[in-house]
Design a protein around this motif. Structure first.
Motif, PDB file in Angstrom:
ATOM      1  N   SER A   1       0.832  -1.204   0.000  1.00  0.00           N
ATOM      2  CA  SER A   1       0.000   0.000   0.000  1.00  0.00           C
ATOM      3  C   SER A   1       0.868   1.256   0.000  1.00  0.00           C
ATOM      4  O   SER A   1       1.663   1.462   0.918  1.00  0.00           O
ATOM      5  CB  SER A   1      -0.892   0.017   1.253  1.00  0.00           C
ATOM      6  N   PRO A   2       0.701   2.138  -0.990  1.00  0.00           N
ATOM      7  CA  PRO A   2       1.488   3.376  -0.984  1.00  0.00           C
ATOM      8  C   PRO A   2       1.133   4.285   0.184  1.00  0.00           C
ATOM      9  O   PRO A   2       1.975   5.030   0.688  1.00  0.00           O
ATOM     10  CB  PRO A   2       1.138   4.036  -2.322  1.00  0.00           C
ATOM     11  N   TYR A   3      -0.108   4.207   0.641  1.00  0.00           N
ATOM     12  CA  TYR A   3      -0.504   5.045   1.774  1.00  0.00           C
ATOM     13  C   TYR A   3       0.079   4.528   3.085  1.00  0.00           C
ATOM     14  O   TYR A   3       0.346   5.310   3.997  1.00  0.00           O
ATOM     15  CB  TYR A   3      -2.022   5.173   1.831  1.00  0.00           C
ATOM     16  N   THR A   4       0.317   3.220   3.162  1.00  0.00           N
ATOM     17  CA  THR A   4       1.070   2.692   4.302  1.00  0.00           C
ATOM     18  C   THR A   4       2.490   3.251   4.262  1.00  0.00           C
ATOM     19  O   THR A   4       3.032   3.668   5.286  1.00  0.00           O
ATOM     20  CB  THR A   4       1.085   1.156   4.291  1.00  0.00           C
ATOM     21  N   TYR A   5       3.082   3.270   3.081  1.00  0.00           N
ATOM     22  CA  TYR A   5       4.423   3.863   2.943  1.00  0.00           C
ATOM     23  C   TYR A   5       4.430   5.308   3.430  1.00  0.00           C
ATOM     24  O   TYR A   5       5.338   5.725   4.161  1.00  0.00           O
ATOM     25  CB  TYR A   5       4.885   3.785   1.486  1.00  0.00           C
ATOM     26  N   LEU A   6       3.422   6.069   3.050  1.00  0.00           N
ATOM     27  CA  LEU A   6       3.395   7.480   3.414  1.00  0.00           C
ATOM     28  C   LEU A   6       3.226   7.704   4.917  1.00  0.00           C
ATOM     29  O   LEU A   6       3.538   8.777   5.424  1.00  0.00           O
ATOM     30  CB  LEU A   6       2.297   8.203   2.636  1.00  0.00           C
TER      31      LEU A   6
ATOM     32  N   ASP B   1      -4.071  -9.209   3.911  1.00  0.00           N
ATOM     33  CA  ASP B   1      -4.189  -9.434   2.474  1.00  0.00           C
ATOM     34  C   ASP B   1      -5.171  -8.394   1.943  1.00  0.00           C
ATOM     35  O   ASP B   1      -6.392  -8.565   2.034  1.00  0.00           O
ATOM     36  CB  ASP B   1      -4.685 -10.861   2.224  1.00  0.00           C
ATOM     37  N   LEU B   2      -4.637  -7.318   1.415  1.00  0.00           N
ATOM     38  CA  LEU B   2      -5.468  -6.179   1.043  1.00  0.00           C
ATOM     39  C   LEU B   2      -6.438  -6.510  -0.087  1.00  0.00           C
ATOM     40  O   LEU B   2      -7.566  -6.017  -0.107  1.00  0.00           O
ATOM     41  CB  LEU B   2      -4.578  -4.992   0.653  1.00  0.00           C
ATOM     42  N   MET B   3      -6.022  -7.355  -1.034  1.00  0.00           N
ATOM     43  CA  MET B   3      -6.927  -7.703  -2.129  1.00  0.00           C
ATOM     44  C   MET B   3      -8.133  -8.477  -1.600  1.00  0.00           C
ATOM     45  O   MET B   3      -9.261  -8.271  -2.046  1.00  0.00           O
ATOM     46  CB  MET B   3      -6.200  -8.520  -3.202  1.00  0.00           C
ATOM     47  N   SER B   4      -7.907  -9.340  -0.617  1.00  0.00           N
ATOM     48  CA  SER B   4      -9.018 -10.060  -0.002  1.00  0.00           C
ATOM     49  C   SER B   4      -9.936  -9.093   0.746  1.00  0.00           C
ATOM     50  O   SER B   4     -11.161  -9.188   0.653  1.00  0.00           O
ATOM     51  CB  SER B   4      -8.489 -11.132   0.953  1.00  0.00           C
TER      52      SER B   4
ATOM     53  N   ARG C   1     -13.913  -8.562   9.902  1.00  0.00           N
ATOM     54  CA  ARG C   1     -14.889  -8.625  10.995  1.00  0.00           C
ATOM     55  C   ARG C   1     -15.038  -7.278  11.701  1.00  0.00           C
ATOM     56  O   ARG C   1     -16.134  -6.881  12.101  1.00  0.00           O
ATOM     57  CB  ARG C   1     -14.475  -9.704  11.999  1.00  0.00           C
ATOM     58  N   LEU C   2     -13.915  -6.551  11.824  1.00  0.00           N
ATOM     59  CA  LEU C   2     -13.921  -5.288  12.570  1.00  0.00           C
ATOM     60  C   LEU C   2     -14.293  -4.072  11.715  1.00  0.00           C
ATOM     61  O   LEU C   2     -14.351  -2.959  12.217  1.00  0.00           O
ATOM     62  CB  LEU C   2     -12.550  -5.057  13.211  1.00  0.00           C
ATOM     63  N   GLY C   3     -14.509  -4.288  10.424  1.00  0.00           N
ATOM     64  CA  GLY C   3     -14.931  -3.177   9.583  1.00  0.00           C
ATOM     65  C   GLY C   3     -13.818  -2.506   8.805  1.00  0.00           C
ATOM     66  O   GLY C   3     -14.009  -1.413   8.260  1.00  0.00           O
ATOM     67  N   VAL C   4     -12.652  -3.134   8.728  1.00  0.00           N
ATOM     68  CA  VAL C   4     -11.554  -2.592   7.929  1.00  0.00           C
ATOM     69  C   VAL C   4     -11.882  -2.783   6.449  1.00  0.00           C
ATOM     70  O   VAL C   4     -12.347  -3.843   6.044  1.00  0.00           O
ATOM     71  CB  VAL C   4     -10.227  -3.310   8.284  1.00  0.00           C
ATOM     72  N   PHE C   5     -11.632  -1.756   5.634  1.00  0.00           N
ATOM     73  CA  PHE C   5     -11.904  -1.879   4.200  1.00  0.00           C
ATOM     74  C   PHE C   5     -10.784  -1.313   3.335  1.00  0.00           C
ATOM     75  O   PHE C   5     -10.906  -1.260   2.111  1.00  0.00           O
ATOM     76  CB  PHE C   5     -13.232  -1.201   3.836  1.00  0.00           C
ATOM     77  N   GLY C   6      -9.688  -0.888   3.942  1.00  0.00           N
ATOM     78  CA  GLY C   6      -8.558  -0.363   3.187  1.00  0.00           C
ATOM     79  C   GLY C   6      -7.335  -0.312   4.075  1.00  0.00           C
ATOM     80  O   GLY C   6      -7.358  -0.773   5.215  1.00  0.00           O
ATOM     81  N   ALA C   7      -6.269   0.246   3.541  1.00  0.00           N
ATOM     82  CA  ALA C   7      -5.020   0.333   4.308  1.00  0.00           C
ATOM     83  C   ALA C   7      -4.326   1.660   3.995  1.00  0.00           C
ATOM     84  O   ALA C   7      -4.347   2.108   2.848  1.00  0.00           O
ATOM     85  CB  ALA C   7      -4.095  -0.825   3.947  1.00  0.00           C
ATOM     86  N   PRO C   8      -3.755   2.239   5.056  1.00  0.00           N
ATOM     87  CA  PRO C   8      -3.704   1.800   6.445  1.00  0.00           C
ATOM     88  C   PRO C   8      -5.022   2.066   7.166  1.00  0.00           C
ATOM     89  O   PRO C   8      -5.786   2.953   6.792  1.00  0.00           O
ATOM     90  CB  PRO C   8      -2.585   2.650   7.036  1.00  0.00           C
ATOM     91  N   PHE C   9      -5.262   1.293   8.209  1.00  0.00           N
ATOM     92  CA  PHE C   9      -6.491   1.401   8.976  1.00  0.00           C
ATOM     93  C   PHE C   9      -6.135   1.202  10.438  1.00  0.00           C
ATOM     94  O   PHE C   9      -5.463   0.240  10.789  1.00  0.00           O
ATOM     95  CB  PHE C   9      -7.480   0.321   8.526  1.00  0.00           C
ATOM     96  N   PHE C  10      -6.575   2.130  11.276  1.00  0.00           N
ATOM     97  CA  PHE C  10      -6.231   2.107  12.696  1.00  0.00           C
ATOM     98  C   PHE C  10      -7.503   1.967  13.518  1.00  0.00           C
ATOM     99  O   PHE C  10      -8.468   2.703  13.296  1.00  0.00           O
ATOM    100  CB  PHE C  10      -5.513   3.401  13.098  1.00  0.00           C
ATOM    101  N   ILE C  11      -7.498   1.027  14.458  1.00  0.00           N
ATOM    102  CA  ILE C  11      -8.638   0.853  15.359  1.00  0.00           C
ATOM    103  C   ILE C  11      -8.119   0.942  16.784  1.00  0.00           C
ATOM    104  O   ILE C  11      -7.194   0.219  17.174  1.00  0.00           O
ATOM    105  CB  ILE C  11      -9.348  -0.490  15.132  1.00  0.00           C
TER     106      ILE C  11
END
Length: 199
Positions: free
Chosen positions: A12-17, A39-42, A165-175
């Motif tokens: 993920s480029p946004y993870t890089y950033l 697995d971001l594609m999943s 399960r927790l509602g993550v739909f992209g990356a990066p994602f912080f809960i």
């Protein structure tokens, strides 16, 4: 004590950033952080998202502009069309999982180094030699690239299932503890404001 689950993908480029900012924010507010590569594609296919090549051209064009702007704001080098993208993110994810289990180095540096290898250095983060080099730069035993692969695969799968399960739909994602969710590198300031009690 506050805690952050950091769901991310090494491609993920946004993870890089994000660089090492998630760790810095956690430390500044006395929070712990767990690194959870997915697995971001999943995640995309199961939550209504699409891989980049399948998105409408207007979305693809906007993504390239946005990445260039975000990189400039962070003063980070970025190749918006790296030589090895997409690549298989699983080997680098397994190495991060093994490093988190083993300890002894800097996980924030490892994630930053892995993602920089892809997005700024045109290196293939599916390559064992690249992974070993990133582990070494972050203070970990480079042999972790070759250890615990089955355990890494199982943890990677669990992370992905838990993310959905927790509602993550992209990356990066912080809960955070208390189920406050923050999606994207551009929400790190919001995460910090939440941890400081301002929002």
């Amino acid at each position: 004590m506050a805690h952050i689950d950091y769901f991310f993908a090494t491609i993920s480029p946004y993870t890089y950033l994000c660089g090492i900012r998630p760790e810095e924010i956690a430390r500044a507010h006395g929070a712990t952080i767990t690194y959870r590569p997915v697995d971001l594609m999943s995640v995309f296919t199961r939550t209504g998202g699409q891989p980049v090549p399948e998105r409408h051209p207007s979305r693809q064009d906007y993504r390239l502009q946005d990445l260039a702007r975000r990189a400039a704001l962070r003063d980070l080098p970025l190749n918006v069309k790296p030589a090895f993208f997409p690549t298989n993110p699983a080997p680098s994810a397994y190495a991060i999982i093994a490093a988190q289990e083993a300890g002894g180095g800097s996980l924030s540096t490892l994630v930053a180094t892995m993602t920089r290898a892809c997005w700024a250095m045109d290196r293939d983060i599916a390559d064992d030699d690249v992974i070993r080099d990133c582990l070494t730069q972050a203070g970990f035993d480079p042999a972790l690239a070759d250890k615990g692969l089955l355990a890494g695969a199982e943890a990677y799968h669990r992370n992905t299932e838990e993310a959905v399960r927790l509602g993550v739909f992209g990356a990066p994602f912080f809960i955070t503890y208390g189920d406050q969710r923050f999606w994207g590198e551009d929400r790190l300031d919001d995460l910090e404001a939440h941890l400081s009690g301002r929002i």
